[in-house]
Design an enzyme around this catalytic site. Structure first.
Site, short mmCIF file in Angstrom:
data_model
loop_
_atom_site.label_atom_id
_atom_site.label_comp_id
_atom_site.label_asym_id
_atom_site.label_seq_id
_atom_site.Cartn_x
_atom_site.Cartn_y
_atom_site.Cartn_z
N HIS A 73 -9.72 1.30 4.92
CA HIS A 73 -8.42 1.52 5.60
C HIS A 73 -8.62 2.54 6.73
O HIS A 73 -9.39 3.48 6.59
CB HIS A 73 -7.38 2.03 4.59
N ASN B 90 0.86 -1.19 0.00
CA ASN B 90 0.00 0.00 0.00
C ASN B 90 0.90 1.24 0.00
O ASN B 90 1.48 1.59 1.02
CB ASN B 90 -0.89 -0.02 1.26
N TRP B 91 0.98 1.88 -1.17
CA TRP B 91 1.87 3.05 -1.30
C TRP B 91 1.26 4.30 -0.65
O TRP B 91 1.92 5.32 -0.56
CB TRP B 91 2.15 3.34 -2.77
N LYS B 92 0.01 4.24 -0.28
CA LYS B 92 -0.70 5.41 0.27
C LYS B 92 -0.52 6.61 -0.69
O LYS B 92 -0.54 6.41 -1.90
CB LYS B 92 -0.20 5.73 1.67
N SER C 178 3.23 -1.89 10.50
CA SER C 178 4.69 -1.83 10.69
C SER C 178 5.39 -3.15 10.36
O SER C 178 6.32 -3.56 11.05
CB SER C 178 5.02 -1.38 12.13
N GLY D 88 2.07 2.51 10.77
CA GLY D 88 2.98 3.64 10.58
C GLY D 88 3.69 4.08 11.85
O GLY D 88 4.29 5.15 11.88
N GLY E 199 2.79 -1.07 4.38
CA GLY E 199 2.72 0.35 4.03
C GLY E 199 4.12 0.91 3.81
O GLY E 199 4.72 0.73 2.75
N GLY E 200 4.66 1.56 4.84
CA GLY E 200 5.95 2.26 4.75
C GLY E 200 7.05 1.45 4.08
O GLY E 200 7.75 1.97 3.20
N GLU F 236 -6.93 4.92 7.70
CA GLU F 236 -6.64 6.33 7.35
C GLU F 236 -7.83 6.96 6.62
O GLU F 236 -8.06 8.16 6.75
CB GLU F 236 -5.35 6.40 6.50
N GLU G 281 -5.57 -4.91 10.92
CA GLU G 281 -4.60 -3.84 11.09
C GLU G 281 -4.91 -3.06 12.36
O GLU G 281 -5.71 -2.09 12.33
CB GLU G 281 -4.68 -2.88 9.90
C1 PEP Z 1 -0.94 0.21 5.99
O1 PEP Z 1 -0.82 1.12 5.22
O2 PEP Z 1 -1.97 -0.45 5.98
C2 PEP Z 1 0.15 -0.12 6.92
C3 PEP Z 1 0.05 -1.22 7.62
O3 PEP Z 1 1.19 0.76 7.02
P1 PEP Z 1 2.61 0.52 7.74
O4 PEP Z 1 3.16 -0.78 7.18
O5 PEP Z 1 3.43 1.69 7.36
O6 PEP Z 1 2.36 0.41 9.20
#
Ligand code: PEP
Length: 264
Positions: free
Chosen positions: A105, A8-10, A223, A186, A244-245, A107, A180
């Site tokens: 999600h 997930n590049w957000k 994470s 994040g 994500g990150g 966010e 999640e």
């Molecule tokens: C996400 O975007 O769903 C996520 C889990 O991000 P991260 O890996 O950065 O925590």
């Protein structure tokens, strides 16, 4: 079943040039093993260009090895077309050959004020167009602090609302749940594999008993990186990860894919 790794590049990277570079660096290598399926989920605005790269005969991508490479969207709207300024429909995505959509999600629940009722409409609309749904659920920190029962009740309640009116055939092979916990997204503080495992087992039990799914697929997200991925995915019940990150760093993401591939 193959483990599913979702990038997930957000709202990243900031330019098309950088998005193309990241996509190529992320996918342009061969991996001859069969244990992983990859979904790259870029911002909407990059989808067409990245799909062109993915489908170009020249591109020696993961897709030319034995690993499946698919593309997803970060959100959808519930209507097919019409006066909905700024929205993107499942039909438009299907037309581009997008296969997956992330829905709900945390966010989007936070910054776009998405409610469970809206999320339910989106899940129904996506399934109608045969998009595969990655539905995100997970509790905030104040709930986790109350203990595991409170966290599980929170997730159960989200599932009840987000999947209202859906079960059995309507969902089978099309629904993926990403567990999640919001406090892990994040933050660099992932859940422990034990916490993820017990919550995922609970979610699977609900999906089997309340939604008549025979083989539910549930991922962990929060994470995830190359240092902790094995701890999660070595458990049979954890079907993959939403990353994500760490997916914004091609080398790191490649490591995650390679480690996943080695898990039997
Ligand atoms: C996400 O975007 O769903 C996520 C889990 O991000 P991260 O890996 O950065 O925590």
């Amino acid at each position: 079943m193959k483990k599913l790794i979702i990038a997930n590049w957000k709202m990243n990277p900031p330019t098309l040039k950088k998005a193309k570079e990241l996509f190529s660096a992320t996918t342009n290598y061969r991996l001859q093993a069969k244990n992983a399926e990859i979904v790259i989920v870029p911002p909407f605005i990059y989808l067409s260009e990245l799909l062109k790269i993915k489908n170009s005969p020249k591109q020696s991508t993961l897709a030319t090895g034995q690993i499946k490479l698919k593309i997803g969207a970060q959100n959808i709207f519930w209507a097919t077309e019409g006066a909905y300024t700024g929205e993107i429909s499942p039909k438009m995505l299907k037309d581009l050959y997008v296969d997956y959509a992330i829905i709900g999600h945390s966010e989007r629940r936070k910054y776009a004020a998405e409610t469970d009722e809206m999320i339910n409409k989106k899940v129904i609309a996506a399934l109608k167009e045969s998009l595969k749904v990655i539905l995100c659920v997970g509790e905030p920190l104040e709930i986790r602090k109350k203990g595991k029962k409170a966290a599980m009740d929170f997730v159960k309640n989200q599932l009840q609302k987000d999947l209202k009116g859906l079960k059995g055939k309507l969902l089978s092979n099309k629904l993926i749940i990403a567990y999640e916990p919001i406090w892990a997204i994040g933050t660099g503080i992932s859940a422990t594999p034990e916490t993820a495992l017990e919550t995922i087992k609970y979610i699977k039990k609900l999906l089997i008993t309340n939604y008549q799914l025979l083989t539910p697929r549930v991922l962990y997200g929060g994470s995830v990186d190359s240092k902790n991925i094995k701890g999660f995915l070595q458990h049979n019940e954890i079907d993959g990860a939403l990353v994500g990150g760490a997916s914004l760093n091609a080398k790191e993401f490649k490591k995650i894919v390679e480690l996943t591939n080695k898990i039997n």
